[in-house]
Motif scaffolding. Structure first.
Motif, mmCIF file in Angstrom:
data_model
loop_
_atom_site.group_PDB
_atom_site.id
_atom_site.type_symbol
_atom_site.label_atom_id
_atom_site.label_comp_id
_atom_site.label_asym_id
_atom_site.label_seq_id
_atom_site.Cartn_x
_atom_site.Cartn_y
_atom_site.Cartn_z
ATOM 1 N N ARG A 156 0.823 -1.216 0.000
ATOM 2 C CA ARG A 156 0.000 0.000 0.000
ATOM 3 C C ARG A 156 0.853 1.262 0.000
ATOM 4 N N GLN A 157 2.003 1.151 0.637
ATOM 5 C CA GLN A 157 2.854 2.331 0.862
ATOM 6 C C GLN A 157 3.072 3.190 -0.404
ATOM 7 N N PRO A 158 3.525 2.580 -1.536
ATOM 8 C CA PRO A 158 3.785 3.436 -2.700
ATOM 9 C C PRO A 158 2.551 4.186 -3.167
ATOM 10 N N TRP A 159 1.382 3.564 -3.022
ATOM 11 C CA TRP A 159 0.168 4.245 -3.489
ATOM 12 C C TRP A 159 -0.171 5.425 -2.599
ATOM 13 N N ILE A 160 0.117 5.260 -1.297
ATOM 14 C CA ILE A 160 -0.120 6.387 -0.385
ATOM 15 C C ILE A 160 0.807 7.542 -0.774
ATOM 16 N N LEU A 161 2.054 7.197 -1.092
ATOM 17 C CA LEU A 161 3.020 8.230 -1.474
ATOM 18 C C LEU A 161 2.659 8.881 -2.806
ATOM 19 N N LEU A 162 2.139 8.067 -3.717
ATOM 20 C CA LEU A 162 1.841 8.583 -5.056
ATOM 21 C C LEU A 162 0.534 9.354 -5.109
ATOM 22 N N SER A 168 8.279 10.603 -5.900
ATOM 23 C CA SER A 168 9.587 10.071 -6.283
ATOM 24 C C SER A 168 9.999 8.925 -5.365
ATOM 25 N N LEU A 169 9.722 9.076 -4.074
ATOM 26 C CA LEU A 169 10.032 7.999 -3.130
ATOM 27 C C LEU A 169 9.337 6.710 -3.561
ATOM 28 N N ALA A 170 8.054 6.837 -3.910
ATOM 29 C CA ALA A 170 7.302 5.659 -4.336
ATOM 30 C C ALA A 170 7.920 5.043 -5.582
ATOM 31 N N MET A 171 8.321 5.913 -6.537
ATOM 32 C CA MET A 171 8.828 5.402 -7.812
ATOM 33 C C MET A 171 10.209 4.757 -7.668
ATOM 34 N N VAL A 172 11.037 5.319 -6.796
ATOM 35 C CA VAL A 172 12.407 4.819 -6.698
ATOM 36 C C VAL A 172 12.502 3.663 -5.703
ATOM 37 N N ARG A 173 11.739 3.734 -4.610
ATOM 38 C CA ARG A 173 11.907 2.775 -3.528
ATOM 39 C C ARG A 173 11.025 1.541 -3.615
ATOM 40 N N TYR A 174 9.957 1.593 -4.368
ATOM 41 C CA TYR A 174 9.005 0.479 -4.347
ATOM 42 C C TYR A 174 8.799 -0.097 -5.743
ATOM 43 N N GLN A 175 8.391 -1.366 -5.741
ATOM 44 C CA GLN A 175 7.969 -1.988 -6.985
ATOM 45 C C GLN A 175 6.516 -1.609 -7.205
ATOM 46 N N VAL A 176 6.273 -0.639 -8.063
ATOM 47 C CA VAL A 176 4.892 -0.229 -8.293
ATOM 48 C C VAL A 176 4.384 -0.930 -9.541
ATOM 49 N N LEU A 233 11.468 14.672 -11.794
ATOM 50 C CA LEU A 233 12.640 14.215 -12.544
ATOM 51 C C LEU A 233 13.933 14.498 -11.774
ATOM 52 N N VAL A 234 14.023 15.701 -11.215
ATOM 53 C CA VAL A 234 15.242 16.071 -10.494
ATOM 54 C C VAL A 234 15.405 15.245 -9.219
ATOM 55 N N VAL A 235 14.314 15.133 -8.456
ATOM 56 C CA VAL A 235 14.391 14.417 -7.185
ATOM 57 C C VAL A 235 14.671 12.934 -7.410
ATOM 58 N N GLN A 236 14.003 12.347 -8.411
ATOM 59 C CA GLN A 236 14.246 10.930 -8.714
ATOM 60 C C GLN A 236 15.704 10.670 -9.040
ATOM 61 N N ALA A 237 16.265 11.570 -9.874
ATOM 62 C CA ALA A 237 17.653 11.383 -10.284
ATOM 63 C C ALA A 237 18.572 11.376 -9.067
ATOM 64 N N ARG A 238 18.240 12.193 -8.055
ATOM 65 C CA ARG A 238 19.103 12.245 -6.873
ATOM 66 C C ARG A 238 18.818 11.103 -5.916
ATOM 67 N N LEU A 239 17.552 10.689 -5.850
ATOM 68 C CA LEU A 239 17.171 9.615 -4.926
ATOM 69 C C LEU A 239 17.854 8.305 -5.264
ATOM 70 N N VAL A 240 18.009 8.054 -6.557
ATOM 71 C CA VAL A 240 18.606 6.794 -6.993
ATOM 72 C C VAL A 240 19.966 6.599 -6.327
ATOM 73 N N GLY A 241 20.661 7.721 -6.082
ATOM 74 C CA GLY A 241 22.003 7.627 -5.515
ATOM 75 C C GLY A 241 22.051 7.376 -4.016
#
Lengths: 288, 267
Positions: free
Chosen positions: A9-15, B88-96, B151-159
């Motif tokens: 659920r976490q990513p969806w909450i963030l997104l 960005s946290l969701a996109m970089v840190r989780y399998q969405v 875009l900017v935050v994602q690019a930095r988060l990856v690191g």
């Protein structure tokens, strides 16, 4: 709640805040102007809720609109070509320079940060009747009286090239930088001259970057209305000027909706063709 | 070793220098003319003077535009970066699931021409009974700065390595403690960069702003635009110089601070 469920659920909450904002402020409004484009403006300036093809018919058949649309595509195309011709060698130079490449790139990206309207109006100081060029030519005796060089299609293109060149340079740089240099060396060692090595190896490998930069330049150029207002003459309107006129000046919102959707469709078709042949991955690399 | 024949390389270098000149010369002329003592905003220069900056300082409309732009840029940066960092946290840190589609949706506001976005948002909010207002301006600026922030935050988060957080968690910190003591400080440069980017883009925008701004409210770019309609005066060049200093100086300063922050954290 189990750990896995939480994790899921976490990513969806963030997104959700970002996706909600984009849905509410972009997608729903876009759907709404599609509906709006079939409504009509009444004689008293109100809006009649109906289903009429009149706006679309006018947008697609009016010779004036068509003329402006063609002019817009022409301006965007010529701008893109100039950006490529100016930007490719510069980006290649930065990517292959022996000095501080980051600094060189940063320097060329600097104008990117300088206000668009300032950069656009700065050409008035150069090309205007009492601008740098006229003053120089007068004092050198090349001309007897100042020439008006501004307010035509060429100066619109000039302003757009100046505005969009950094987008091209950045995209080409990213792709040239990503090419393994030993490939060129390998080509050289197999007997290619350095120019041949460039033409046969580096240039083809950097084409995706050139294309991505080109797409950005084209789409951004075709959607502008400020540059023609500042550097163009009364006859140099672009398509976005028609949208602005319809919405802000004439308050004909149904017509403005149809015109802006037409612009979206035309540019969307360009992006779709690009996407079909090259995909979007190079583009997002260049943007980030 | 040179890639091309020395002469070929020399040509490319000369060409690149010309491109640099093309980019910088007009801007340099703006700065130069802003110090022009002559009463007309043009050549020849009759002497150096700060009179146009003084005139600017006394121009109430310009000062008001600056205040509006600052407020708008700051609020845009705060909202846009909050939304952007979370996404960005969701996109970089989780399998969405469906991440490619989501990635496209998140950058959709810059894939759509700004004019179209401006029209759609304006007409939709008018339908909801929300007139042209500062609120509309803010919503507009948030939506089109959001993709850049992401875009900017994602690019930095990856690191940023996840091991730091895992270490904190394994040492007994709660997820909340971990977020505030470990993740957030590590994120700080990315957040900072995002805010800066959003602020600068908002501060510079005119395409959407001209559609959304209520009558009588001007941001700095729309104020310059309105002044240009009369004629190009030295005051505009002075305003241009201030804008150049702000929009170039602020990001450079920001980059320096971000780098320093990153060095301190050892990332």
């Amino acid at each position: 709640m189990s750990v896995e469920a939480r994790e899921r659920r976490q990513p969806w909450i963030l997104l959700s805040p970002a996706l909600t904002a984009i849905t509410l402020l972009l997608f729903i409004p876009l759907v709404f102007i599609v509906v709006y484009s079939f409504w009509l403006r009444t004689a008293v300036g109100g809006v009649e809720v109906t289903f009429s093809m009149l706006n679309w018919q006018r947008a697609l058949t009016d010779p004036f609109y068509r003329y402006i649309l063609i002019a817009t595509l022409r301006i965007a195309f010529v701008t893109t070509i100039f950006c490529a011709v100016l930007g490719y060698p510069a980006a290649y130079f930065i990517a292959r320079a022996s000095g501080n490449r980051t600094l060189l790139l940063l320097l060329l990206m600097l104008p990117f940060w300088i206000s668009y309207i300032i950069r656009t109006m700065s050409w008035i100081n150069i090309l205007g009747v009492s601008g740098a060029l006229n003053t120089t030519m007068l004092s050198l005796g090349i001309v007897n009286e100042p020439i008006q060089m501004l307010y035509n299609e060429a100066t619109v293109i000039l302003g757009l090239v100046h505005f969009l060149l950094p987008f091209m340079v950045l995209n080409v740089y990213v792709s040239v930088e990503g090419i393994d240099r030993s490939l060129e060396d390998a080509a050289s060692s197999l007997g290619a001259t350095r120019f041949q090595a460039f033409r046969e190896v580096t240039l083809p490998l950097s084409l995706p970057g050139l294309a991505a930069g080109g797409l950005l330049c084209f789409v951004l150029a075709a959607g502008t209305y400020i540059t023609p207002l500042i550097l163009g003459g009364p006859r140099d309107a672009m398509f976005a000027n028609l949208v602005f006129e319809a919405i802000i000046t004439q308050l004909n919102w149904p017509m403005g909706s149809a015109l802006s959707l037409l612009l979206l469709l035309v540019l969307g078709a360009v992006v779709a063709v690009y996407n079909h042949f090259l995909g979007m991955s190079q583009l997002s690399r260049g943007l980030a | 070793m040179k890639r091309l024949l020395p002469t070929g390389w020399g040509l490319i270098r000369a060409y690149a220098i010309l491109v640099y000149l093309f980019m910088f010369l007009p801007v340099a002329v703006v700065v130069l003319l802003s110090f022009n003592a002559s009463q007309f905003g043009a050549f020849p220069m009759t002497g150096l003077s700060l009179r146009w900056f003084e005139a600017l300082w006394q121009n109430e409309a310009v000062l008001r535009a600056f205040r509006t732009s600052f407020l708008l840029g700051t609020l845009t940066a705060l909202i846009s970066t909050t939304l952007g960092v979370l996404a960005s946290l969701a996109m970089v840190r989780y399998q969405v699931p469906g991440r490619n589609l989501i990635a496209v949706i998140l950058i959709a506001p810059i894939l759509i021409p700004e004019v179209v976005l401006a029209v759609a948002l304006l007409l939709f909010l008018q339908l909801l009974g929300i007139p042209k207002s500062f609120f509309l301006l803010l919503m507009g600026h948030v939506i089109f700065t959001l993709p850049f922030v992401i875009l900017v935050v994602q690019a930095r988060l990856v690191g940023i390595k996840r091991e730091y957080e895992e270490a904190a968690l394994s040492l007994g910190a709660s997820p909340r403690q971990t977020f505030f003591a470990v993740t957030l400080p590590l994120l700080a440069p990315a957040i900072f960069a995002g805010m800066l980017f959003a602020f600068t883009i908002s501060f510079d925008d005119i395409t959407g702003t001209l559609f959304w701004k209520p009558g009588g409210v001007e941001t700095v770019p729309t104020q310059i635009f309105a002044m240009l309609r009369h004629s190009i005066s030295p005051e505009i060049n002075a305003l241009g110089t201030v804008m150049i200093v702000l929009t170039v100086g602020v990001p450079l300063l920001g980059a320096a601070i971000a780098r320093r922050m990153a060095i301190k954290r050892g990332t």
